[in-house]
Scaffold this motif. Sequence first.
Motif, PDB file in Angstrom:
ATOM      1  N   ALA A  25     -26.751  27.080   6.736  1.00 15.06           N
ATOM      2  CA  ALA A  25     -27.329  26.084   7.642  1.00 15.06           C
ATOM      3  C   ALA A  25     -26.755  24.700   7.339  1.00 15.06           C
ATOM      4  O   ALA A  25     -26.417  23.944   8.248  1.00 15.06           O
ATOM      5  CB  ALA A  25     -28.851  26.075   7.520  1.00 15.06           C
ATOM      6  N   ILE A  26     -26.624  24.387   6.063  1.00 15.03           N
ATOM      7  CA  ILE A  26     -26.076  23.087   5.664  1.00 15.03           C
ATOM      8  C   ILE A  26     -24.602  22.996   6.045  1.00 15.03           C
ATOM      9  O   ILE A  26     -24.154  21.980   6.581  1.00 15.03           O
ATOM     10  CB  ILE A  26     -26.282  22.866   4.154  1.00 15.03           C
ATOM     11  CG1 ILE A  26     -27.763  22.868   3.901  1.00 15.03           C
ATOM     12  CG2 ILE A  26     -25.507  21.663   3.652  1.00 15.03           C
ATOM     13  CD1 ILE A  26     -28.398  21.970   2.995  1.00 15.03           C
ATOM     14  N   PHE A  27     -23.873  24.062   5.802  1.00 13.17           N
ATOM     15  CA  PHE A  27     -22.450  24.066   6.141  1.00 13.17           C
ATOM     16  C   PHE A  27     -22.236  23.832   7.639  1.00 13.17           C
ATOM     17  O   PHE A  27     -21.287  23.146   8.041  1.00 13.17           O
ATOM     18  CB  PHE A  27     -21.796  25.377   5.702  1.00 13.17           C
ATOM     19  CG  PHE A  27     -20.319  25.410   5.970  1.00 13.17           C
ATOM     20  CD1 PHE A  27     -19.443  24.654   5.198  1.00 13.17           C
ATOM     21  CD2 PHE A  27     -19.800  26.178   7.004  1.00 13.17           C
ATOM     22  CE1 PHE A  27     -18.077  24.665   5.447  1.00 13.17           C
ATOM     23  CE2 PHE A  27     -18.438  26.195   7.259  1.00 13.17           C
ATOM     24  CZ  PHE A  27     -17.572  25.440   6.482  1.00 13.17           C
ATOM     25  N   ALA A  28     -23.126  24.361   8.465  1.00 11.56           N
ATOM     26  CA  ALA A  28     -22.972  24.246   9.920  1.00 11.56           C
ATOM     27  C   ALA A  28     -22.873  22.790  10.370  1.00 11.56           C
ATOM     28  O   ALA A  28     -22.090  22.471  11.264  1.00 11.56           O
ATOM     29  CB  ALA A  28     -24.127  24.952  10.635  1.00 11.56           C
ATOM     30  N   PHE A  29     -23.638  21.884   9.764  1.00 13.74           N
ATOM     31  CA  PHE A  29     -23.525  20.477  10.173  1.00 13.74           C
ATOM     32  C   PHE A  29     -22.678  19.666   9.208  1.00 13.74           C
ATOM     33  O   PHE A  29     -22.011  18.713   9.617  1.00 13.74           O
ATOM     34  CB  PHE A  29     -24.905  19.822  10.386  1.00 13.74           C
ATOM     35  CG  PHE A  29     -25.818  19.810   9.202  1.00 13.74           C
ATOM     36  CD1 PHE A  29     -25.697  18.845   8.223  1.00 13.74           C
ATOM     37  CD2 PHE A  29     -26.808  20.763   9.077  1.00 13.74           C
ATOM     38  CE1 PHE A  29     -26.548  18.830   7.131  1.00 13.74           C
ATOM     39  CE2 PHE A  29     -27.674  20.754   7.997  1.00 13.74           C
ATOM     40  CZ  PHE A  29     -27.535  19.791   7.012  1.00 13.74           C
ATOM     41  N   ALA A  30     -22.647  20.020   7.934  1.00  8.61           N
ATOM     42  CA  ALA A  30     -21.893  19.245   6.941  1.00  8.61           C
ATOM     43  C   ALA A  30     -20.387  19.468   7.047  1.00  8.61           C
ATOM     44  O   ALA A  30     -19.611  18.738   6.431  1.00  8.61           O
ATOM     45  CB  ALA A  30     -22.377  19.571   5.536  1.00  8.61           C
ATOM     46  N   SER A  31     -19.968  20.433   7.846  1.00  6.77           N
ATOM     47  CA  SER A  31     -18.540  20.686   8.054  1.00  6.77           C
ATOM     48  C   SER A  31     -18.046  20.096   9.378  1.00  6.77           C
ATOM     49  O   SER A  31     -16.856  20.168   9.679  1.00  6.77           O
ATOM     50  CB  SER A  31     -18.267  22.191   8.033  1.00  6.77           C
ATOM     51  OG  SER A  31     -18.959  22.838   9.094  1.00  6.77           O
ATOM     52  N   ASP A  32     -18.942  19.507  10.150  1.00  7.75           N
ATOM     53  CA  ASP A  32     -18.611  18.953  11.465  1.00  7.75           C
ATOM     54  C   ASP A  32     -18.038  17.546  11.298  1.00  7.75           C
ATOM     55  O   ASP A  32     -18.710  16.642  10.784  1.00  7.75           O
ATOM     56  CB  ASP A  32     -19.879  18.928  12.318  1.00  7.75           C
ATOM     57  CG  ASP A  32     -19.644  18.465  13.740  1.00  7.75           C
ATOM     58  OD1 ASP A  32     -18.862  17.508  13.957  1.00  7.75           O
ATOM     59  OD2 ASP A  32     -20.259  19.043  14.652  1.00  7.75           O
ATOM     60  N   ALA A  33     -16.812  17.353  11.748  1.00  2.56           N
ATOM     61  CA  ALA A  33     -16.129  16.063  11.581  1.00  2.56           C
ATOM     62  C   ALA A  33     -16.880  14.913  12.255  1.00  2.56           C
ATOM     63  O   ALA A  33     -16.924  13.804  11.727  1.00  2.56           O
ATOM     64  CB  ALA A  33     -14.697  16.153  12.126  1.00  2.56           C
TER      65      ALA A  33
END
Length: 179
Positions: A25-33
């Motif tokens: 879940a964190i990766f889904a937004f924390a990987s968005d440029a």
Amino acid sequence: MISMPQRLNTPRLTLRVPGGGDAEAIFAFASDAEVTRFMTWARHVDLDDSSDFLDDVAEGWSSGEDYCWLIEHAEHGGIGTVACSFSEHGAEIGYVLARSVWGQGFGREAATAVFDAAQSIDDLYRIWATCDTENAASRRILEGLGMIYEGCLRRWSPRPNHADRKAGPRDVFMYAWTR
């Protein structure tokens, strides 16, 4: 050591301590440029980055100085994080939200819950936050909390995900509430 609630509920959100199962879940937004453009931390490039972040969060809760909650919505799941860090200067708050939920008031709702919890600490005299001078949405949240604009801090903070990152630290606006 300051104690903050492990769970905060708002009309639409649950804020809770994130755990190891929240890395995706964190990766889904924390990987968005676009989401990370104004953040002071580097965009996550893989799940290991998100797992390392969760280790840091656990350490912060243990120390009693740095608290971070996962923002959960019943329909959307984990949609962001909101944090509160304590120091000799008071409490600093910050937040990040998934792009898919921008403009729906979730940032202000989550930040208000944490702001109110921090504000209830009797011997806390200052709650503050900075935001990049280009981040109008964050300014609106801070003003909505009742924080007062204190000024512009020139070349204050690197933004490693911003297109201008090679230009060095960026200007930020300082907001604060004081007792």
